[in-house]
Scaffold this motif. Structure first.
Motif, PDB file in Angstrom:
ATOM      1  N   UNK A  80      -6.003  -2.943  -6.198  1.00  0.00           N
ATOM      2  CA  UNK A  80      -7.329  -2.655  -5.679  1.00  0.00           C
ATOM      3  C   UNK A  80      -7.267  -2.024  -4.289  1.00  0.00           C
ATOM      4  N   UNK A  81      -6.098  -2.112  -3.598  1.00  0.00           N
ATOM      5  CA  UNK A  81      -5.933  -1.466  -2.290  1.00  0.00           C
ATOM      6  C   UNK A  81      -6.107   0.041  -2.342  1.00  0.00           C
ATOM      7  N   UNK A  82      -5.954   0.645  -3.534  1.00  0.00           N
ATOM      8  CA  UNK A  82      -6.169   2.084  -3.676  1.00  0.00           C
ATOM      9  C   UNK A  82      -7.606   2.476  -3.329  1.00  0.00           C
ATOM     10  N   UNK A  83      -8.534   1.496  -3.454  1.00  0.00           N
ATOM     11  CA  UNK A  83      -9.942   1.776  -3.170  1.00  0.00           C
ATOM     12  C   UNK A  83     -10.193   1.978  -1.676  1.00  0.00           C
ATOM     13  N   UNK A  84      -9.166   1.747  -0.872  1.00  0.00           N
ATOM     14  CA  UNK A  84      -9.301   2.043   0.558  1.00  0.00           C
ATOM     15  C   UNK A  84      -9.500   3.537   0.797  1.00  0.00           C
ATOM     16  N   UNK A  85      -8.905   4.376  -0.060  1.00  0.00           N
ATOM     17  CA  UNK A  85      -8.990   5.826   0.107  1.00  0.00           C
ATOM     18  C   UNK A  85      -9.661   6.537  -1.067  1.00  0.00           C
ATOM     19  N   UNK A  86      -9.698   5.904  -2.216  1.00  0.00           N
ATOM     20  CA  UNK A  86     -10.172   6.594  -3.416  1.00  0.00           C
ATOM     21  C   UNK A  86     -11.278   5.785  -4.104  1.00  0.00           C
ATOM     22  N   UNK A  87     -12.147   6.517  -4.771  1.00  0.00           N
ATOM     23  CA  UNK A  87     -13.210   5.874  -5.529  1.00  0.00           C
ATOM     24  C   UNK A  87     -12.705   5.571  -6.940  1.00  0.00           C
ATOM     25  N   UNK A 265       6.509   5.832   1.503  1.00  0.00           N
ATOM     26  CA  UNK A 265       5.729   4.595   1.571  1.00  0.00           C
ATOM     27  C   UNK A 265       4.277   4.935   1.276  1.00  0.00           C
ATOM     28  N   UNK A 266       3.646   4.113   0.488  1.00  0.00           N
ATOM     29  CA  UNK A 266       2.270   4.419   0.086  1.00  0.00           C
ATOM     30  C   UNK A 266       1.339   4.348   1.289  1.00  0.00           C
ATOM     31  N   UNK A 267       0.218   5.060   1.197  1.00  0.00           N
ATOM     32  CA  UNK A 267      -0.710   5.200   2.310  1.00  0.00           C
ATOM     33  C   UNK A 267      -1.851   4.187   2.261  1.00  0.00           C
ATOM     34  N   UNK A 268      -2.140   3.648   1.130  1.00  0.00           N
ATOM     35  CA  UNK A 268      -3.269   2.731   0.993  1.00  0.00           C
ATOM     36  C   UNK A 268      -2.828   1.285   1.227  1.00  0.00           C
ATOM     37  N   UNK A 269      -3.808   0.415   1.293  1.00  0.00           N
ATOM     38  CA  UNK A 269      -3.581  -0.998   1.570  1.00  0.00           C
ATOM     39  C   UNK A 269      -2.671  -1.615   0.514  1.00  0.00           C
ATOM     40  N   UNK A 270      -1.662  -2.366   0.988  1.00  0.00           N
ATOM     41  CA  UNK A 270      -0.692  -2.987   0.089  1.00  0.00           C
ATOM     42  C   UNK A 270      -1.215  -4.368  -0.323  1.00  0.00           C
ATOM     43  N   UNK A 271      -1.991  -4.396  -1.392  1.00  0.00           N
ATOM     44  CA  UNK A 271      -2.564  -5.664  -1.861  1.00  0.00           C
ATOM     45  C   UNK A 271      -1.522  -6.536  -2.549  1.00  0.00           C
ATOM     46  N   UNK A 272      -0.372  -5.967  -2.886  1.00  0.00           N
ATOM     47  CA  UNK A 272       0.656  -6.740  -3.581  1.00  0.00           C
ATOM     48  C   UNK A 272       1.727  -7.276  -2.668  1.00  0.00           C
ATOM     49  N   UNK A 273       1.566  -7.093  -1.331  1.00  0.00           N
ATOM     50  CA  UNK A 273       2.575  -7.578  -0.403  1.00  0.00           C
ATOM     51  C   UNK A 273       2.598  -9.098  -0.372  1.00  0.00           C
ATOM     52  N   UNK A 274       3.774  -9.664  -0.136  1.00  0.00           N
ATOM     53  CA  UNK A 274       3.904 -11.118  -0.041  1.00  0.00           C
ATOM     54  C   UNK A 274       3.155 -11.617   1.183  1.00  0.00           C
ATOM     55  N   UNK A 275       2.268 -12.619   1.018  1.00  0.00           N
ATOM     56  CA  UNK A 275       1.504 -13.120   2.161  1.00  0.00           C
ATOM     57  C   UNK A 275       2.412 -13.680   3.244  1.00  0.00           C
ATOM     58  N   UNK A 276       2.057 -13.397   4.518  1.00  0.00           N
ATOM     59  CA  UNK A 276       2.806 -13.898   5.656  1.00  0.00           C
ATOM     60  C   UNK A 276       1.951 -14.826   6.493  1.00  0.00           C
ATOM     61  N   UNK A 277       2.422 -15.102   7.712  1.00  0.00           N
ATOM     62  CA  UNK A 277       1.693 -15.989   8.606  1.00  0.00           C
ATOM     63  C   UNK A 277       0.592 -15.273   9.357  1.00  0.00           C
ATOM     64  N   UNK A 278       0.635 -13.946   9.382  1.00  0.00           N
ATOM     65  CA  UNK A 278      -0.399 -13.193  10.071  1.00  0.00           C
ATOM     66  C   UNK A 278      -1.716 -13.299   9.322  1.00  0.00           C
ATOM     67  N   UNK A 279      -2.812 -13.119  10.059  1.00  0.00           N
ATOM     68  CA  UNK A 279      -4.134 -13.149   9.443  1.00  0.00           C
ATOM     69  C   UNK A 279      -4.272 -12.010   8.453  1.00  0.00           C
ATOM     70  N   UNK A 280      -4.856 -12.358   7.301  1.00  0.00           N
ATOM     71  CA  UNK A 280      -5.067 -11.349   6.264  1.00  0.00           C
ATOM     72  C   UNK A 280      -6.423 -10.694   6.502  1.00  0.00           C
ATOM     73  N   UNK A 281      -6.421  -9.407   6.601  1.00  0.00           N
ATOM     74  CA  UNK A 281      -7.661  -8.669   6.818  1.00  0.00           C
ATOM     75  C   UNK A 281      -7.848  -7.668   5.691  1.00  0.00           C
ATOM     76  N   UNK A 282      -8.874  -7.888   4.886  1.00  0.00           N
ATOM     77  CA  UNK A 282      -9.163  -7.007   3.761  1.00  0.00           C
ATOM     78  C   UNK A 282      -9.825  -5.729   4.286  1.00  0.00           C
ATOM     79  N   UNK A 283      -9.314  -4.565   3.919  1.00  0.00           N
ATOM     80  CA  UNK A 283      -9.889  -3.312   4.435  1.00  0.00           C
ATOM     81  C   UNK A 283     -11.215  -2.987   3.753  1.00  0.00           C
ATOM     82  N   UNK A 284     -11.936  -2.059   4.341  1.00  0.00           N
ATOM     83  CA  UNK A 284     -13.142  -1.565   3.691  1.00  0.00           C
ATOM     84  C   UNK A 284     -12.741  -0.761   2.465  1.00  0.00           C
TER      85      UNK A 284
END
Length: 590
Positions: A80-87, A265-284
């Protein structure tokens, strides 16, 4: 040849390292022909974290940038991170999706993808039932294949975790069979497919070996590196274990060499990345035009209405089923009551026809203990008579030579006795011979004149010196017998279930209808148990004891019938005579 036939996308660069046989220098851009990607068969593999999902996203980003639509079967909810740049239309089962879909939406989804160029993420990660998600994938693939036979439009279908659909071992379901069909015949229609898996050893080898292009990222499991060795060679199987993230061997039908490349490296949000300790921020994320999903929403609304209607009909059916079960119980209770009434009427008719009332004694087919004993006596008497006749034939006139006298052995055999007339009677010591004589019609005066006969019926018949004429009536005997006859007839008119329940109350003293019903070998149907319990209560055999409990009342009922004139032994014997009509039946069933 049109421009679209020669259009390419840049996805990687040549990397330096062992295993590559390419002629390009490290850092050279690697381009892929769009038409071969869209219509061909591809396979991307690598262990978790090696970069396979990044490679797939880079290819998809390039295709979307060039306005080529795709359909992604997302099994982990990471695209779903592809929706950061594409409809893209995000369809699935979660509330985060643009639209919740089911197999009923499959044809409309295929129409949006092929006829209206809408890129679609078919997110099956939210379906709790694998069968439901598999059916959705199957139906979408069927409609894509069917429409492409007419449209002949280049279109790519990407399948994440393809080993779940086309496994190497075990059978395939309908979804897997459809994907194999697309892999074999889709290219001539313009429909391409690419499978992605982290375990190449688990993917059907027929699919891998027929692919037009393949990307091999880092693999370390022995079974997986064996697959690399069989397809690429042993030197590649050794080198693939040490590849860096995003690095892989690129094998294509349009290139004669196996190139070692580093994917962008892909340009859109990496929704499949392994969660870390940093705050997760969902993009528009970009939304698709509402008009595009209006038809899908209408399908959803219609499906919701149908499901609501089905739920209403099912509820109505459940109510009707419950009513039918209630009517069946009431019918069974009514049949029990009718059967009891018929049996009671027959018992009363038998009583009216009894010999001691002047009747013919018909339908009295239940043998008593007295009759059984008398039958045994008569059999012995007939046997002795036959033996005597045989002896007489053998001895001739020898017996007459003694002047007509003989010893004790020459005494005449016992004569058969006739059974006294009367209704069926359970002999439990209730009646003396005087009582029975009164029932058989002898006078009270005769009975009083000869008070010496105290033996029981059974003992008297065994002695061979008892005649029915010696029985004499006793005062009140007929009334006592009438009461017992009537109560026994009522018990006989009840069914086996009633007998078992009554025996349970007799044993426990106090119990509840359901426990008595189950103890009688019947079901735990509360309605039926209380219906049968009501019959026992109306007959006076049990009475209410409070808080859903009932107690055994036959002794008190007998005492009331005799106006409390019976002593303790007489009352016990009378009750026992009546109880024999249901206690014996209970014993027979054990």
């Amino acid at each position: 040849m049109t421009d679209s036939d020669t259009e390419t996308i840049s996805v990687a660069e040549i990397s330096d390292g062992p295993g590559g046989e390419g002629t390009e220098e490290p850092g050279t851009t690697v381009d892929l022909p769009v038409v071969d990607i869209l219509t061909g068969r591809g396979f991307v593999t690598g262990k978790s974290g090696s970069g396979k999902s990044n490679t797939a996203s880079v290819i998809i980003e390039n295709l979307l940038s060039a306005n080529f639509p795709v359909l992604i079967v997302d099994t982990d909810g990471e695209y779903y991170g592809l929706k950061q740049e594409f409809e893209l239309l995000h369809a699935g089962a979660d509330d985060e999706c643009d639209i919740q879909v089911s197999p009923e939406h499959a044809e409309r989804l295929a129409t949006l993808a092929l006829e209206q160029n809408v890129p679609i993420i078919l997110d099956v990660s939210g379906y709790l039932d694998d069968a439901a998600s598999d059916e959705l994938v199957t139906e979408v693939a069927k409609h894509l294949f069917a429409k492409e036979k007419k449209l002949k439009k280049p279109f790519l279908m990407l399948i994440e975790e393809c080993h779940e659909y086309i496994p190497e071992k075990g059978g395939m379901d309908e979804a897997g069979k459809m994907l194999i069909k697309i892999g074999k015949r889709g290219r001539k229609h313009g429909l391409g497919v690419v499978g992605i898996s982290q375990r190449p050893a688990d993917v059907k080898k027929d699919f891998i070996t027929q692919c037009d292009w393949l990307v091999w990222h880092r693999l370390t499991w022995r079974n997986d590196t064996k697959v690399v060795g069989r397809i690429l060679g042993s030197e590649y199987a050794d080198a693939i274990e040490d590849m860096g993230n995003g690095e892989g061997f690129l094998v294509t039908d349009w290139s004669e060499s196996i190139r070692r490349v580093q994917f962008h490296k892909k340009q859109t949000f990496d929704a499949g990345a392994t969660p870390g300790l940093d705050d997760f921020e969902r993009p528009d994320l970009k939304s698709v035009d509402g008009d595009l999903v209006s038809d899908l929403k209408e399908i959803s609304d219609e499906k919701a209405r149908q499901e609501s209607r089905i739920a209403d009909l099912r509820q109505e059916l459940d109510k009707k089923d419950a009513r039918i079960r209630q009517l069946e119980r009431e019918l069974e209770e009514a049949q029990d009551l009718s059967r009891m009434a018929d049996q009671f009427a027959q018992a009363m008719f038998q009583k009216a026809e009894a010999p001691y009332r002047g009747g013919g004694g018909r339908n009295l087919n239940r043998p008593t203990e007295k009759q059984a004993a008398l039958g045994e006596y008569n059999e012995r008497a007939e046997g002795e008579a036959a033996d005597a006749a045989a002896d007489a034939a053998a001895d001739g006139d020898s017996a007459g030579g003694d002047g007509g006298t003989g010893n004790a052995d020459d005494a005449p055999p016992r004569q058969p006795l006739e059974a006294p007339s009367g209704p069926p009677w359970p002999t439990h010591g209730l009646l003396s011979e005087r009582d029975e004589a009164a029932a058989d019609g002898a006078s009270t005066a005769d009975a009083a004149a000869d008070p010496t006969d105290d033996e029981s019926w059974l003992a008297a018949t065994e002695m061979g010196d008892f005649e029915p004429a010696e029985l004499h009536p006793a005062p009140g005997a007929e009334s006592r017998r009438d009461v017992v006859d009537r109560m026994t007839a009522i018990v006989d008119a009840l069914g086996d279930a009633h007998h078992g329940m009554l025996a349970h109350y007799r044993e426990r003293g106090v119990s509840d209808p359901l426990a008595a019903h189950v103890a009688a070998g019947e079901t735990g149907d509360q309605h039926l148990a209380y219906g049968r319990n009501r019959s026992l209560r109306r007959a006076g055999f049990i009475r209410h004891a409070g808080r859903g409990k009932y107690e055994y009342a036959l002794p008190d009922l007998v005492s009331d019938e005799y106006a409390d004139l019976l002593d303790e032994d007489e009352l016990r014997e009378t009750v026992a005579a009546i109880e024999a009509s249901f206690v014996e039946q209970e014993a027979d069933g054990e």
